[in-house]
Motif scaffolding. Structure first.
Motif, PDB file in Angstrom:
ATOM      1  N   SER A  44       0.843  -1.192   0.000  1.00 57.37           N
ATOM      2  CA  SER A  44       0.000   0.000   0.000  1.00 57.37           C
ATOM      3  C   SER A  44       0.877   1.240   0.000  1.00 57.37           C
ATOM      4  CB  SER A  44      -0.919  -0.001   1.226  1.00 57.37           C
ATOM      5  OG  SER A  44      -0.173  -0.049   2.408  1.00 57.37           O
ATOM      6  N   HIS A  45       0.261   2.376  -0.194  1.00 57.15           N
ATOM      7  CA  HIS A  45       1.010   3.636  -0.145  1.00 57.15           C
ATOM      8  C   HIS A  45       0.319   4.654   0.765  1.00 57.15           C
ATOM      9  CE1 HIS A  45      -1.942   4.409  -3.290  1.00 57.15           C
ATOM     10  NE2 HIS A  45      -1.845   5.667  -2.930  1.00 57.15           N
ATOM     11  N   SER A  46      -0.732   4.189   1.475  1.00 59.32           N
ATOM     12  CA  SER A  46      -1.412   5.074   2.419  1.00 59.32           C
ATOM     13  C   SER A  46      -2.211   4.246   3.409  1.00 59.32           C
ATOM     14  CB  SER A  46      -2.344   6.048   1.687  1.00 59.32           C
ATOM     15  OG  SER A  46      -3.424   5.354   1.110  1.00 59.32           O
ATOM     16  N   ILE A  47      -2.547   4.874   4.507  1.00 60.14           N
ATOM     17  CA  ILE A  47      -3.415   4.274   5.520  1.00 60.14           C
ATOM     18  C   ILE A  47      -4.247   5.411   6.113  1.00 60.14           C
ATOM     19  CG2 ILE A  47      -1.723   4.450   7.399  1.00 60.14           C
ATOM     20  CD1 ILE A  47      -4.135   1.501   6.884  1.00 60.14           C
ATOM     21  N   SER A  48      -5.521   5.134   6.362  1.00 61.28           N
ATOM     22  CA  SER A  48      -6.430   6.165   6.880  1.00 61.28           C
ATOM     23  C   SER A  48      -6.952   5.779   8.255  1.00 61.28           C
ATOM     24  CB  SER A  48      -7.602   6.354   5.912  1.00 61.28           C
ATOM     25  OG  SER A  48      -7.128   6.785   4.653  1.00 61.28           O
ATOM     26  N   PHE A  49      -7.310   6.789   9.035  1.00 65.88           N
ATOM     27  CA  PHE A  49      -7.786   6.600  10.401  1.00 65.88           C
ATOM     28  C   PHE A  49      -8.414   7.907  10.863  1.00 65.88           C
ATOM     29  CE2 PHE A  49      -3.339   7.632  10.152  1.00 65.88           C
ATOM     30  CZ  PHE A  49      -3.269   8.812  10.869  1.00 65.88           C
ATOM     31  N   THR A  50      -9.049   7.863  12.028  1.00 65.18           N
ATOM     32  CA  THR A  50      -9.653   9.048  12.631  1.00 65.18           C
ATOM     33  C   THR A  50      -8.669   9.673  13.621  1.00 65.18           C
ATOM     34  OG1 THR A  50     -11.845   8.079  12.388  1.00 65.18           O
ATOM     35  CG2 THR A  50     -11.624   9.879  13.969  1.00 65.18           C
ATOM     36  N   VAL A  51      -8.510  10.978  13.536  1.00 64.77           N
ATOM     37  CA  VAL A  51      -7.607  11.702  14.441  1.00 64.77           C
ATOM     38  C   VAL A  51      -8.188  11.645  15.856  1.00 64.77           C
ATOM     39  CG1 VAL A  51      -6.535  13.933  14.971  1.00 64.77           C
ATOM     40  CG2 VAL A  51      -6.894  13.249  12.593  1.00 64.77           C
ATOM     41  N   PRO A  52      -7.383  11.209  16.828  1.00 65.33           N
ATOM     42  CA  PRO A  52      -7.896  11.126  18.207  1.00 65.33           C
ATOM     43  C   PRO A  52      -8.038  12.509  18.837  1.00 65.33           C
ATOM     44  CG  PRO A  52      -5.566  10.595  18.147  1.00 65.33           C
ATOM     45  CD  PRO A  52      -5.998  10.768  16.714  1.00 65.33           C
ATOM     46  N   SER A  53      -8.768  12.566  19.930  1.00 63.04           N
ATOM     47  CA  SER A  53      -8.900  13.809  20.694  1.00 63.04           C
ATOM     48  C   SER A  53      -7.661  13.981  21.557  1.00 63.04           C
ATOM     49  CB  SER A  53     -10.152  13.760  21.569  1.00 63.04           C
ATOM     50  OG  SER A  53     -11.298  13.772  20.766  1.00 63.04           O
ATOM     51  N   ILE A  54      -6.833  14.936  21.169  1.00 69.07           N
ATOM     52  CA  ILE A  54      -5.575  15.216  21.862  1.00 69.07           C
ATOM     53  C   ILE A  54      -5.395  16.725  21.939  1.00 69.07           C
ATOM     54  CG2 ILE A  54      -4.442  13.047  21.234  1.00 69.07           C
ATOM     55  CD1 ILE A  54      -3.171  14.428  18.876  1.00 69.07           C
ATOM     56  N   PRO A  55      -4.449  17.197  22.735  1.00 71.99           N
ATOM     57  CA  PRO A  55      -4.244  18.647  22.831  1.00 71.99           C
ATOM     58  C   PRO A  55      -3.831  19.271  21.489  1.00 71.99           C
ATOM     59  CG  PRO A  55      -3.169  17.528  24.655  1.00 71.99           C
ATOM     60  CD  PRO A  55      -3.620  16.462  23.690  1.00 71.99           C
ATOM     61  N   THR A  56      -4.322  20.469  21.240  1.00 70.75           N
ATOM     62  CA  THR A  56      -3.929  21.232  20.051  1.00 70.75           C
ATOM     63  C   THR A  56      -2.447  21.583  20.152  1.00 70.75           C
ATOM     64  OG1 THR A  56      -6.130  22.146  19.736  1.00 70.75           O
ATOM     65  CG2 THR A  56      -4.288  23.395  18.788  1.00 70.75           C
ATOM     66  N   LYS A  57      -1.695  21.245  19.110  1.00 68.52           N
ATOM     67  CA  LYS A  57      -0.254  21.549  19.051  1.00 68.52           C
ATOM     68  C   LYS A  57       0.141  21.684  17.590  1.00 68.52           C
ATOM     69  CE  LYS A  57       0.644  20.749  23.475  1.00 68.52           C
ATOM     70  NZ  LYS A  57       1.069  21.695  24.420  1.00 68.52           N
ATOM     71  N   ASN A  58       1.237  22.418  17.354  1.00 67.30           N
ATOM     72  CA  ASN A  58       1.697  22.605  15.980  1.00 67.30           C
ATOM     73  C   ASN A  58       3.011  21.878  15.688  1.00 67.30           C
ATOM     74  OD1 ASN A  58       3.509  24.132  17.348  1.00 67.30           O
ATOM     75  ND2 ASN A  58       3.108  26.036  16.251  1.00 67.30           N
ATOM     76  N   ASP A  59       3.363  20.929  16.539  1.00 69.87           N
ATOM     77  CA  ASP A  59       4.633  20.239  16.314  1.00 69.87           C
ATOM     78  C   ASP A  59       4.523  18.721  16.475  1.00 69.87           C
ATOM     79  OD1 ASP A  59       4.230  20.387  19.047  1.00 69.87           O
ATOM     80  OD2 ASP A  59       6.268  20.991  19.518  1.00 69.87           O
ATOM     81  N   TYR A  60       3.384  18.170  16.037  1.00 70.25           N
ATOM     82  CA  TYR A  60       3.246  16.714  15.990  1.00 70.25           C
ATOM     83  C   TYR A  60       4.003  16.191  14.777  1.00 70.25           C
ATOM     84  CZ  TYR A  60      -0.469  16.690  19.506  1.00 70.25           C
ATOM     85  OH  TYR A  60      -1.189  16.824  20.660  1.00 70.25           O
ATOM     86  N   GLU A  61       4.437  14.953  14.859  1.00 73.78           N
ATOM     87  CA  GLU A  61       5.064  14.272  13.730  1.00 73.78           C
ATOM     88  C   GLU A  61       4.452  12.877  13.644  1.00 73.78           C
ATOM     89  OE1 GLU A  61       9.610  15.845  13.832  1.00 73.78           O
ATOM     90  OE2 GLU A  61       8.852  14.867  15.639  1.00 73.78           O
ATOM     91  N   ILE A  62       4.511  12.297  12.467  1.00 76.00           N
ATOM     92  CA  ILE A  62       4.062  10.928  12.245  1.00 76.00           C
ATOM     93  C   ILE A  62       5.294  10.048  12.092  1.00 76.00           C
ATOM     94  CG2 ILE A  62       3.072   9.409  10.473  1.00 76.00           C
ATOM     95  CD1 ILE A  62       0.951  10.711  12.166  1.00 76.00           C
TER      96      ILE A  62
END
Length: 132
Positions: A92-110
């Motif tokens: 595959s070249h992608s995977i989808s999911f629902t974003v969990p309820s977490i604190p708002t931040k501008n420096d998350y990474e995957i």
């Protein structure tokens, strides 16, 4: 008793030296480039989103094709709460999911795990007070 101890120490050191000098089997390292999210991405809590990667440069053999996607914040991967897991990172070249309820931040990474871990650029996740 001390000669037995000396012999045991010699045996342990000899085995450790032998193990250290043994050639390692060559392993492929599959580290696909994450194409989404990127630094301009903003995800909203509860939104259905996708992580995408470029798998055009596959090695001949991938030793672990089972993928897992986790969030990384402040240098720590949230392995205990994967966003997605059990998918084939090679086929595959992608995977989808629902974003969990977490604190708002501008420096998350995957982090995309498979044969090797891969890190996305930092991006934003926004949650309102009701969802986060």
């Amino acid at each position: 008793m001390s000669s037995l101890f000396g012999a045991l120490c010699f045996l342990i050191v000899s085995l450790a030296t032998l193990a250290a000098s043994a050639p390692f089997a060559l392993r492929d390292v599959y580290n696909p480039h994450i194409t989404a999210p990127d630094s301009t991405t903003v995800w909203k809590c509860g939104q259905y989103v996708s992580v995408m990667w470029d798998n055009s440069n596959l090695p001949e053999e991938v030793t672990n094709s089972e993928g897992m996607v986790v969030l990384r914040k402040d240098g720590l991967e949230d392995i205990e709460h994967p966003l997605a897991s059990g998918f084939n990172v090679v086929k595959s070249h992608s995977i989808s999911f629902t974003v969990p309820s977490i604190p708002t931040k501008n420096d998350y990474e995957i982090v995309l795990f498979g044969d090797s871990g891969n890190l996305s650029p930092a991006f934003t996740i926004e949650c309102d007070e009701k969802s986060g």
